[in-house]
Design a protein around this motif. Structure first.
Motif, mmCIF file in Angstrom:
data_model
loop_
_atom_site.group_PDB
_atom_site.id
_atom_site.type_symbol
_atom_site.label_atom_id
_atom_site.label_comp_id
_atom_site.label_asym_id
_atom_site.label_seq_id
_atom_site.Cartn_x
_atom_site.Cartn_y
_atom_site.Cartn_z
ATOM 1 N N GLN A 50 31.504 -82.081 59.185
ATOM 2 C CA GLN A 50 30.502 -81.402 59.999
ATOM 3 C C GLN A 50 29.100 -81.591 59.428
ATOM 4 O O GLN A 50 28.130 -81.697 60.179
ATOM 5 N N PHE A 51 28.986 -81.632 58.097
ATOM 6 C CA PHE A 51 27.687 -81.879 57.474
ATOM 7 C C PHE A 51 27.165 -83.261 57.877
ATOM 8 O O PHE A 51 25.998 -83.423 58.244
ATOM 9 N N ILE A 52 28.032 -84.252 57.796
ATOM 10 C CA ILE A 52 27.649 -85.619 58.164
ATOM 11 C C ILE A 52 27.305 -85.686 59.642
ATOM 12 O O ILE A 52 26.296 -86.276 60.047
ATOM 13 N N GLN A 53 28.140 -85.060 60.464
ATOM 14 C CA GLN A 53 27.937 -85.069 61.910
ATOM 15 C C GLN A 53 26.629 -84.384 62.296
ATOM 16 O O GLN A 53 25.889 -84.878 63.153
ATOM 17 N N SER A 54 26.337 -83.262 61.662
ATOM 18 C CA SER A 54 25.105 -82.534 61.964
ATOM 19 C C SER A 54 23.879 -83.385 61.649
ATOM 20 O O SER A 54 22.923 -83.435 62.430
ATOM 21 N N PHE A 55 23.920 -84.066 60.511
ATOM 22 C CA PHE A 55 22.789 -84.903 60.117
ATOM 23 C C PHE A 55 22.574 -86.037 61.117
ATOM 24 O O PHE A 55 21.446 -86.300 61.557
ATOM 25 N N ILE A 56 23.657 -86.732 61.498
ATOM 26 C CA ILE A 56 23.549 -87.849 62.438
ATOM 27 C C ILE A 56 23.084 -87.355 63.806
ATOM 28 O O ILE A 56 22.213 -87.974 64.441
ATOM 29 N N ASN A 57 23.655 -86.242 64.287
ATOM 30 C CA ASN A 57 23.271 -85.711 65.591
ATOM 31 C C ASN A 57 21.802 -85.325 65.642
ATOM 32 O O ASN A 57 21.112 -85.556 66.635
ATOM 33 N N LEU A 58 21.333 -84.710 64.567
ATOM 34 C CA LEU A 58 19.933 -84.294 64.520
ATOM 35 C C LEU A 58 18.991 -85.502 64.488
ATOM 36 O O LEU A 58 18.054 -85.596 65.281
ATOM 37 N N THR A 59 19.260 -86.421 63.585
ATOM 38 C CA THR A 59 18.370 -87.573 63.448
ATOM 39 C C THR A 59 18.435 -88.490 64.669
ATOM 40 O O THR A 59 17.437 -89.147 65.008
ATOM 41 N N LEU A 77 26.072 -71.811 55.037
ATOM 42 C CA LEU A 77 25.448 -72.937 54.334
ATOM 43 C C LEU A 77 25.123 -74.057 55.311
ATOM 44 O O LEU A 77 24.050 -74.656 55.259
ATOM 45 N N GLN A 78 26.041 -74.318 56.225
ATOM 46 C CA GLN A 78 25.833 -75.374 57.218
ATOM 47 C C GLN A 78 24.639 -75.054 58.113
ATOM 48 O O GLN A 78 23.830 -75.937 58.426
ATOM 49 N N LEU A 79 24.508 -73.799 58.509
ATOM 50 C CA LEU A 79 23.386 -73.390 59.352
ATOM 51 C C LEU A 79 22.053 -73.563 58.624
ATOM 52 O O LEU A 79 21.055 -73.975 59.219
ATOM 53 N N ILE A 80 22.042 -73.253 57.323
ATOM 54 C CA ILE A 80 20.814 -73.400 56.534
ATOM 55 C C ILE A 80 20.417 -74.870 56.429
ATOM 56 O O ILE A 80 19.243 -75.231 56.598
ATOM 57 N N VAL A 81 21.383 -75.731 56.156
ATOM 58 C CA VAL A 81 21.113 -77.170 56.072
ATOM 59 C C VAL A 81 20.635 -77.687 57.419
ATOM 60 O O VAL A 81 19.668 -78.462 57.514
ATOM 61 N N PHE A 82 21.309 -77.245 58.478
ATOM 62 C CA PHE A 82 20.984 -77.637 59.845
ATOM 63 C C PHE A 82 19.529 -77.281 60.152
ATOM 64 O O PHE A 82 18.749 -78.109 60.645
ATOM 65 N N ALA A 83 19.137 -76.043 59.840
ATOM 66 C CA ALA A 83 17.778 -75.565 60.110
ATOM 67 C C ALA A 83 16.753 -76.328 59.274
ATOM 68 O O ALA A 83 15.652 -76.650 59.756
ATOM 69 N N SER A 84 17.099 -76.643 58.036
ATOM 70 C CA SER A 84 16.180 -77.355 57.141
ATOM 71 C C SER A 84 15.873 -78.760 57.666
ATOM 72 O O SER A 84 14.724 -79.214 57.630
ATOM 73 N N ILE A 85 16.902 -79.432 58.169
ATOM 74 C CA ILE A 85 16.712 -80.783 58.719
ATOM 75 C C ILE A 85 15.834 -80.729 59.962
ATOM 76 O O ILE A 85 14.944 -81.570 60.153
ATOM 77 N N ILE A 86 16.075 -79.732 60.815
ATOM 78 C CA ILE A 86 15.276 -79.580 62.029
ATOM 79 C C ILE A 86 13.798 -79.371 61.682
ATOM 80 O O ILE A 86 12.916 -80.014 62.258
ATOM 81 N N ILE A 87 13.526 -78.477 60.757
ATOM 82 C CA ILE A 87 12.142 -78.174 60.367
ATOM 83 C C ILE A 87 11.463 -79.415 59.791
ATOM 84 O O ILE A 87 10.301 -79.712 60.110
ATOM 85 N N MET A 128 13.426 -83.678 79.339
ATOM 86 C CA MET A 128 12.587 -84.824 79.683
ATOM 87 C C MET A 128 11.668 -85.253 78.543
ATOM 88 O O MET A 128 10.849 -86.150 78.701
ATOM 89 N N GLU A 129 11.809 -84.617 77.392
ATOM 90 C CA GLU A 129 11.013 -84.959 76.213
ATOM 91 C C GLU A 129 11.928 -84.844 74.992
ATOM 92 O O GLU A 129 11.847 -83.894 74.209
ATOM 93 N N VAL A 130 12.819 -85.810 74.839
ATOM 94 C CA VAL A 130 13.821 -85.749 73.782
ATOM 95 C C VAL A 130 13.164 -85.833 72.409
ATOM 96 O O VAL A 130 12.383 -86.746 72.120
ATOM 97 N N ASP A 131 13.487 -84.845 71.588
ATOM 98 C CA ASP A 131 13.052 -84.842 70.201
ATOM 99 C C ASP A 131 14.097 -84.086 69.382
ATOM 100 O O ASP A 131 15.189 -83.797 69.879
ATOM 101 N N ILE A 132 13.778 -83.762 68.137
ATOM 102 C CA ILE A 132 14.750 -83.124 67.249
ATOM 103 C C ILE A 132 15.296 -81.820 67.826
ATOM 104 O O ILE A 132 16.461 -81.473 67.628
#
Length: 283
Positions: free
Chosen positions: A166-175, A11-21, A126-130
């Motif tokens: 981990q859900f909260i951390q993943s969201f903050i790290n991604l954004t 579930l965490q991987l799916i949420v992680f991938a959805s935020i990235i996309i 050298m090109e930081v993004d999501i």
């Protein structure tokens, strides 16, 4: 849904991938980026997943085993506090405690030469993004998750708490790696509590003392408390590390994977290898 709830890592991987996309698409539209170059850059970073995921999954299993053991044995510093009956107070206390240790983990990855060997792969983008979020050497993954297992053992937290955290951390790290940033006025307020894209992008600036600042993982308060917070104009940020600013070298996946093990190719902007400018000079 029942399957996902019984398999929280999936579930965490799916949420992680959805935020990235979502943010990847948002970056593409807002900044009118060339889709071919952005896709090429993202594909390079995505290659790290193939090496990181097995390590992450294996060691995460160990972390959850440790967490379950601490609960069964009522082991850990948090069990010594009279807060276990109040779930809200317990969650807040555990959340702050683990984030505090995460801050020092990040400091350690910059200050310990052997750890920096692995962490500098993340900073070499050298090109930081999501997509930069997943640019992590499997060696760093092993260090990071092993460190988490140790902290879980010391504090004593249940697996259910770790999943939510981990859900909260993943969201903050991604954004925080995203090119999409908050309004400057809003950012100045939010960054007092949480890590924002603007504060974290400063951490990815290519030279000291900025590279060794803004270490926060979720909460931004630690940098202000321990004097590692700094600011700069977002338009002045140059991503990367000044001792490895060769774009071709930093886009070669094989080179990035093997670089930590080649002493001649390891350079660093951290004070172990270079003269450190005081943060006071830029505050």
């Amino acid at each position: 849904m029942s399957y996902l709830l019984e398999n929280p890592l999936i579930l965490q991987l799916i949420v992680f991938a959805s935020i990235i996309i979502f943010f990847w698409s948002l970056e593409l539209v807002i900044f009118s980026q060339d889709i071919k170059s952005k896709a090429s850059h993202s594909l390079l970073n995505a290659k790290f997943i193939s090496l990181v995921l097995p390590v992450q999954m294996l060691l995460s299993t160990v972390v959850f085993m440790v967490a379950n053991w601490t609960v069964d044995q009522s082991w850990g510093l948090l069990h010594l506090l009279p807060i276990t009956e109040n779930k809200v107070v317990y969650f807040i206390t555990a959340f702050i405690a683990i984030d505090f240790f995460d801050y020092w983990y990040h400091v350690m990855m910059h200050r310990v030469p052997w750890f920096w060997r692995f962490h500098q792969i993340h900073h070499s983008d050298m090109e930081v993004d999501i997509s930069t979020t997943v640019r992590e050497h499997p060696g760093e993954t092993a260090i990071r998750v092993s460190y988490l297992a140790l902290i879980v053992f010391v504090l004593g937290v249940p697996a259910s708490f770790l999943l939510l955290k981990q859900f909260i951390q993943s969201f903050i790290n991604l954004t925080s790696h995203s090119k999409v940033k908050l309004n400057p006025k809003v950012d100045r307020i939010v960054s007092w509590v949480f890590v924002t894209p603007s504060t974290h992008h400063i951490h990815h600036h290519y030279v000291l003392p900025y590279t060794d600042s803004n270490y926060g993982d979720i909460l931004g308060i630690w940098d202000r408390l321990f004097g590692t917070y700094t600011s700069m104009e977002q338009s002045s940020i140059v991503h990367g590390i000044d001792t490895n600013m060769d774009a071709e070298e930093n886009s070669d996946f094989k080179n990035l994977v093997t670089r930590p093990f080649d002493g001649e190719r390891i350079h660093s902007t951290n004070p172990v290898y270079a003269n450190k400018t005081s943060l006071k000079s830029v505050k």
